[in-house]
Design a protein around this motif. Structure first.
Motif, PDB file in Angstrom:
ATOM      1  N   GLY A 166       0.808  -1.213   0.000  1.00  0.00           N
ATOM      2  CA  GLY A 166       0.000   0.000   0.000  1.00  0.00           C
ATOM      3  C   GLY A 166       0.841   1.264   0.000  1.00  0.00           C
ATOM      4  O   GLY A 166       2.056   1.230   0.227  1.00  0.00           O
ATOM      5  N   PRO A 167       0.199   2.389  -0.236  1.00  0.00           N
ATOM      6  CA  PRO A 167       0.920   3.659  -0.380  1.00  0.00           C
ATOM      7  C   PRO A 167       1.568   4.165   0.912  1.00  0.00           C
ATOM      8  O   PRO A 167       2.496   4.965   0.866  1.00  0.00           O
ATOM      9  CB  PRO A 167      -0.159   4.640  -0.862  1.00  0.00           C
ATOM     10  CG  PRO A 167      -1.444   4.027  -0.456  1.00  0.00           C
ATOM     11  CD  PRO A 167      -1.235   2.542  -0.443  1.00  0.00           C
ATOM     12  N   GLU A 168       1.092   3.681   2.051  1.00  0.00           N
ATOM     13  CA  GLU A 168       1.686   4.141   3.315  1.00  0.00           C
ATOM     14  C   GLU A 168       3.036   3.470   3.612  1.00  0.00           C
ATOM     15  O   GLU A 168       3.797   3.947   4.450  1.00  0.00           O
ATOM     16  CB  GLU A 168       0.723   3.918   4.486  1.00  0.00           C
ATOM     17  CG  GLU A 168       0.430   2.464   4.790  1.00  0.00           C
ATOM     18  CD  GLU A 168      -0.575   1.801   3.841  1.00  0.00           C
ATOM     19  OE1 GLU A 168      -0.654   0.570   3.868  1.00  0.00           O
ATOM     20  OE2 GLU A 168      -1.261   2.488   3.074  1.00  0.00           O
ATOM     21  N   HIS A 169       3.325   2.375   2.921  1.00  0.00           N
ATOM     22  CA  HIS A 169       4.605   1.683   3.127  1.00  0.00           C
ATOM     23  C   HIS A 169       5.667   2.323   2.243  1.00  0.00           C
ATOM     24  O   HIS A 169       5.484   2.453   1.037  1.00  0.00           O
ATOM     25  CB  HIS A 169       4.481   0.196   2.785  1.00  0.00           C
ATOM     26  CG  HIS A 169       5.774  -0.550   2.973  1.00  0.00           C
ATOM     27  ND1 HIS A 169       6.181  -0.988   4.207  1.00  0.00           N
ATOM     28  CD2 HIS A 169       6.737  -0.898   2.105  1.00  0.00           C
ATOM     29  CE1 HIS A 169       7.351  -1.589   4.080  1.00  0.00           C
ATOM     30  NE2 HIS A 169       7.706  -1.551   2.812  1.00  0.00           N
ATOM     31  N   THR A 170       6.750   2.729   2.859  1.00  0.00           N
ATOM     32  CA  THR A 170       7.862   3.297   2.091  1.00  0.00           C
ATOM     33  C   THR A 170       9.125   2.499   2.371  1.00  0.00           C
ATOM     34  O   THR A 170       9.307   1.957   3.462  1.00  0.00           O
ATOM     35  CB  THR A 170       8.107   4.774   2.447  1.00  0.00           C
ATOM     36  OG1 THR A 170       8.384   4.870   3.846  1.00  0.00           O
ATOM     37  CG2 THR A 170       6.905   5.636   2.099  1.00  0.00           C
ATOM     38  N   VAL A 171       9.965   2.436   1.370  1.00  0.00           N
ATOM     39  CA  VAL A 171      11.274   1.803   1.505  1.00  0.00           C
ATOM     40  C   VAL A 171      12.273   2.944   1.641  1.00  0.00           C
ATOM     41  O   VAL A 171      12.422   3.769   0.739  1.00  0.00           O
ATOM     42  CB  VAL A 171      11.600   0.922   0.283  1.00  0.00           C
ATOM     43  CG1 VAL A 171      12.981   0.305   0.426  1.00  0.00           C
ATOM     44  CG2 VAL A 171      10.536  -0.155   0.108  1.00  0.00           C
ATOM     45  N   GLY A 172      12.936   2.985   2.786  1.00  0.00           N
ATOM     46  CA  GLY A 172      13.887   4.057   3.042  1.00  0.00           C
ATOM     47  C   GLY A 172      15.108   3.988   2.145  1.00  0.00           C
ATOM     48  O   GLY A 172      15.439   2.940   1.593  1.00  0.00           O
TER      49      GLY A 172
END
Length: 131
Positions: free
Chosen positions: A56-62
């Motif tokens: 989903g859009p709330e998950h980000t890969v740093g």
């Protein structure tokens, strides 16, 4: 299909060799809002797949995670442990031509953990100095 832990341990990474198995694992990850991870048998070799879009859009890969994954993929390619057409993201990852199922599962679990920000399994699976 039961929910997978996040991150997913190597022994619980789904085998998505058949199209139905792939679709089931992918749908499950999407339903859970989790990063998709799976291994596939490709004859004598294995493929590792991961997709962060299912989370989903709330998950980000740093940036640190992405940089570590990219560096690990480059080391694996340099050591000829995976094919040079393997993909290091930014959201979809594919490692082609892994020799054994056990190694594929180890790499899949390490990649999954890294996509959640835990870089330790990736550092153990693909140490900077060993390849």
């Amino acid at each position: 299909m039961p929910s997978l832990p996040t991150p997913c341990p190597a022994d619980q990474v789904p085998d998505a060799t058949a199209i139905d198995a792939f679709n089931t694992a992918y749908r499950q990850a999407k339903h859970q809002n989790a990063v998709f991870v799976a291994v596939e048998n490709q004859g004598r070799r294995w493929t590792v797949k991961a997709d962060a879009l299912t989370a989903g859009p709330e998950h980000t890969v740093g940036d640190n995670a992405y940089d570590a994954i990219r560096a690990a993929v480059i080391r694996l390619i340099g050591a000829r442990e995976i094919r040079s057409d393997s993909s290091a993201g930014p959201v979809y990852f594919v490692l082609y031509n892994v020799e054994t199922e056990g190694r594929a599962r180890e790499l899949a679990a390490a990649l999954h953990a890294a996509l959640y920000g835990d870089l330790a399994p990736l550092a153990r699976a693909v140490p900077e100095t060993s390849l």
